[in-house]
Design a protein around this motif. Structure first.
Motif, PDB file in Angstrom:
ATOM      1  N   THR A 114       0.827  -1.204   0.000  1.00  0.00           N
ATOM      2  CA  THR A 114       0.000   0.000   0.000  1.00  0.00           C
ATOM      3  C   THR A 114       0.866   1.260   0.000  1.00  0.00           C
ATOM      4  OG1 THR A 114      -0.180  -0.126   2.410  1.00  0.00           O
ATOM      5  CG2 THR A 114      -1.972  -1.091   1.128  1.00  0.00           C
ATOM      6  N   GLN A 123      -3.710  10.198  -8.180  1.00  0.00           N
ATOM      7  CA  GLN A 123      -5.004  10.463  -7.567  1.00  0.00           C
ATOM      8  C   GLN A 123      -5.997  10.998  -8.598  1.00  0.00           C
ATOM      9  OE1 GLN A 123      -4.906  12.788  -3.963  1.00  0.00           O
ATOM     10  NE2 GLN A 123      -3.141  11.682  -3.136  1.00  0.00           N
ATOM     11  N   TRP A 136      -7.900   3.852  -1.804  1.00  0.00           N
ATOM     12  CA  TRP A 136      -6.639   3.577  -1.106  1.00  0.00           C
ATOM     13  C   TRP A 136      -6.482   4.492   0.097  1.00  0.00           C
ATOM     14  CZ3 TRP A 136      -2.720   7.442  -1.134  1.00  0.00           C
ATOM     15  CH2 TRP A 136      -1.472   7.040  -0.645  1.00  0.00           C
ATOM     16  N   ARG A 137      -5.912   3.949   1.147  1.00  0.00           N
ATOM     17  CA  ARG A 137      -5.502   4.796   2.257  1.00  0.00           C
ATOM     18  C   ARG A 137      -4.250   4.201   2.902  1.00  0.00           C
ATOM     19  NH1 ARG A 137     -10.314   3.927   6.800  1.00  0.00           N
ATOM     20  NH2 ARG A 137      -9.643   1.884   7.564  1.00  0.00           N
ATOM     21  N   HIS A 138      -3.393   5.089   3.375  1.00  0.00           N
ATOM     22  CA  HIS A 138      -2.119   4.675   3.963  1.00  0.00           C
ATOM     23  C   HIS A 138      -1.781   5.583   5.144  1.00  0.00           C
ATOM     24  CE1 HIS A 138       1.686   2.537   3.989  1.00  0.00           C
ATOM     25  NE2 HIS A 138       2.324   3.704   4.080  1.00  0.00           N
ATOM     26  N   PRO A 139      -2.595   5.518   6.192  1.00  0.00           N
ATOM     27  CA  PRO A 139      -2.305   6.336   7.370  1.00  0.00           C
ATOM     28  C   PRO A 139      -1.156   5.733   8.182  1.00  0.00           C
ATOM     29  CG  PRO A 139      -4.184   4.939   7.801  1.00  0.00           C
ATOM     30  CD  PRO A 139      -3.794   4.700   6.371  1.00  0.00           C
ATOM     31  N   ASP A 144      -4.885   0.284   9.703  1.00  0.00           N
ATOM     32  CA  ASP A 144      -5.861   0.971   8.867  1.00  0.00           C
ATOM     33  C   ASP A 144      -5.409   1.141   7.428  1.00  0.00           C
ATOM     34  OD1 ASP A 144      -7.741   1.226  10.860  1.00  0.00           O
ATOM     35  OD2 ASP A 144      -6.937   3.139  11.576  1.00  0.00           O
ATOM     36  N   GLN A 145      -4.254   0.596   7.069  1.00  0.00           N
ATOM     37  CA  GLN A 145      -3.764   0.698   5.698  1.00  0.00           C
ATOM     38  C   GLN A 145      -4.455  -0.362   4.838  1.00  0.00           C
ATOM     39  OE1 GLN A 145       0.418   0.183   6.339  1.00  0.00           O
ATOM     40  NE2 GLN A 145       0.636   2.167   7.380  1.00  0.00           N
ATOM     41  N   THR A 188     -13.140   7.746   3.826  1.00  0.00           N
ATOM     42  CA  THR A 188     -11.805   7.740   4.435  1.00  0.00           C
ATOM     43  C   THR A 188     -10.732   7.285   3.447  1.00  0.00           C
ATOM     44  OG1 THR A 188     -11.966   5.461   5.288  1.00  0.00           O
ATOM     45  CG2 THR A 188     -12.866   7.238   6.677  1.00  0.00           C
ATOM     46  N   TYR A 189     -11.134   6.997   2.209  1.00  0.00           N
ATOM     47  CA  TYR A 189     -10.214   6.511   1.182  1.00  0.00           C
ATOM     48  C   TYR A 189     -10.016   7.551   0.086  1.00  0.00           C
ATOM     49  CZ  TYR A 189     -10.245   1.790   3.116  1.00  0.00           C
ATOM     50  OH  TYR A 189     -10.073   0.704   3.933  1.00  0.00           O
ATOM     51  N   THR A 190      -8.869   7.460  -0.570  1.00  0.00           N
ATOM     52  CA  THR A 190      -8.538   8.325  -1.697  1.00  0.00           C
ATOM     53  C   THR A 190      -8.685   7.546  -3.001  1.00  0.00           C
ATOM     54  OG1 THR A 190      -6.967   9.602  -0.379  1.00  0.00           O
ATOM     55  CG2 THR A 190      -6.702   9.683  -2.783  1.00  0.00           C
TER      56      THR A 190
END
Length: 469
Positions: A114, A123, A136-139, A144-145, A188-190
């Motif tokens: 990720t 994006q 996709w999310r990568h906090p 939570d990834q 919460t995702y991009t």
């Protein structure tokens, strides 16, 4: 039987399997996602590292979705320390490995994480999402990834996406699943897009599916006896529930003698192709539109086709642009390859022979066996329905296998194919002589034998003169 869990469970750190450490950093694991299901059967996997998959591929959206469904159909289990190999390569069995496989990323099948997504994607806005893109999310929080492939919108407002994902909920629920995310979670995702993906190929079912509003489901297009072309949006039909909405007008088409639908210019939207009473083959490009309104541009001339008796539209050679398949008055079934048609120029090559089909009275194209290639479906003058598997080929020649009988259908007045329930397999839709519109769900047809469920009533359609799905 698939068990669906609708709650979102957070992974305990101890349940996560460690990834191998790569040169330059540590791979990033996937996280829990909102839904999961129990795998149908054991799937053979091997420990990481995974094999080398060569160079990054450039794929159309249909090819990406076909690859994704190769894991979905067998419910590959989630395990960050394992690899799964099939005809599309050898990749790690977690969310980013799944995306890497679907997109055809090169290199070792366990390198992509990720955290690496920005190196292969860019994006986009939510309104730009199409099948084969990703959320996709990568906090900083390890658990939570996550990333998942976008399939379609579940609602008219386009807030709740349907996705394909590799996820883990607990020790017994690990696999590749289709999920519908609530809007709050999805926000919460991009949205991201693989750099090497191109439009075309529809949803990967290879069918002449008119996804008019871009939600990933096969709608119905019909021309009435009075010449009106109408569109019936599919609002999430399942085997248990009919969700076709009431008809929306497209335009007047009194001169249409034949009609098909498909993505002619590979822009991800279904266009309309017709043969007029005077023999001209014409193309109406889709110009977008929303859930309640379809927009088509004025007709573009393709070629003269006075000898067409039957016609369907599908991406026969899987090159991204829908081709034209016809049965001529002579009984010959022929194929006209699309050689890069754009709105400024139609580019169809001369006819290539397929086989002789003098006994067919109805024709459609759809991927019956979920191999990513559109097959021919026909109803004979004696009332038998056959499908002819697409065996691959190129511009020069396409090979279709001999016909496999599906069922008897002497009462069919009109017939078309499309993935009505969005399960990756083309179904059959028919208008009976009585005017009833019915849907036959494909229940897992293979080359060894057809498997269709009993018909479901959709509507009464006595005024349908032409139909495409």
């Amino acid at each position: 039987m698939r068990i669906r869990l609708t709650r979102r469970l957070k992974l305990a750190a101890g349940l996560l399997l460690p990834l191998m450490v790569l040169a330059g950093g540590t791979a990033t694991p996937a996280a829990a996602a909102p839904t999961a299901s129990v795998a149908l059967a054991a799937v053979g996997t091997t420990p990481v590292p995974c094999a080398n998959n060569g160079s990054d591929l450039t794929l159309n959206r249909g090819q990406v979705m076909t690859r994704a469904r190769s894991w979905l159909n067998v419910e590959v289990p989630y395990n960050q320390g394992r690899c799964y190999q099939n005809q599309y390569g050898d990749y790690r069995t977690d969310c980013s490995g799944f995306a890497a496989m679907a997109w055809g990323l090169g290199g070792a099948g366990n390198w992509f994480t990720t955290g690496d997504a920005p190196n292969r994607t860019h994006q986009i806005s939510r309104n730009e999402l199409k099948p084969g893109d990703a959320l996709w999310r990568h906090p900083a929080n390890f658990d939570d990834q996550h990333m998942a492939l976008f399939v379609r919108w579940a609602d008219a407002a386009r807030t709740s996406p349907v996705v394909y994902e590799q996820t883990v909920v607990d020790n017994t629920n690990r696999d590749t699943i289709e999920s519908t995310w609530p809007s709050g979670y999805a926000n919460t995702y991009t949205p991201i897009r693989y750099d090497n993906i191109v439009d075309g190929g529809g949803d990967g079912t290879g069918s002449s599916t008119p996804d008019i509003n871009g939600d990933g489901r096969a709608d119905t297009v019909a021309v009435y006896d009075d010449g009106r072309a109408m569109w019936y949006p599919n609002n999430g039909t399942t085997r248990g529930e009919n969700k076709f909405l009431s008809a929306r007008p497209i335009f007047n088409a009194p001169a249409f003698r034949l009609m098909g639908t498909g993505d002619i210019d590979a822009d991800g939207r279904a266009d309309i192709v017709s043969v007029y009473d005077d023999g001209r083959a014409m193309w109406y490009p889709s110009n977008g539109g929303g859930f309640d309104q379809a927009s088509f541009l004025s007709a573009r001339f393709i070629f003269n086709a006075p000898g067409f008796r039957l016609m369907s539209v599908a991406d026969v050679d899987s090159n991204g642009g829908a081709d034209i398949v016809a049965v001529l008055d002579s009984g010959a079934a022929v194929w006209y390859p699309n050689n890069g048609t754009t709105r400024g120029e139609t580019k169809f090559l001369s006819a290539r022979p397929i086989f002789n089909a003098p006994g067919l009275r109805l024709l459609s194209m759809g991927d019956m066996d979920a191999d990513g290639q559109p097959d021919i479906v026909g109803v004979t003058t004696s009332g038998e329905t056959f499908w002819y598997p697409n065996n691959g080929g190129s511009f020069a020649s396409i090979s279709f296998l001999s016909g496999r009988k599906i069922f008897d259908a002497p009462a069919f007045r009109l017939m078309s194919t499309g993935d009505i329930d969005a399960d990756g397999r083309a179904d059959i839709l028919a208008v009976y002589n009585t005017g009833e519109l019915r849907w036959y769900p494909n229940n897992g047809t293979t080359r060894a034998g057809a498997n269709f469920l009993s018909p479901r009533h959709i509507d009464n359609a006595p005024a349908f003169r032409l139909m495409s799905n």
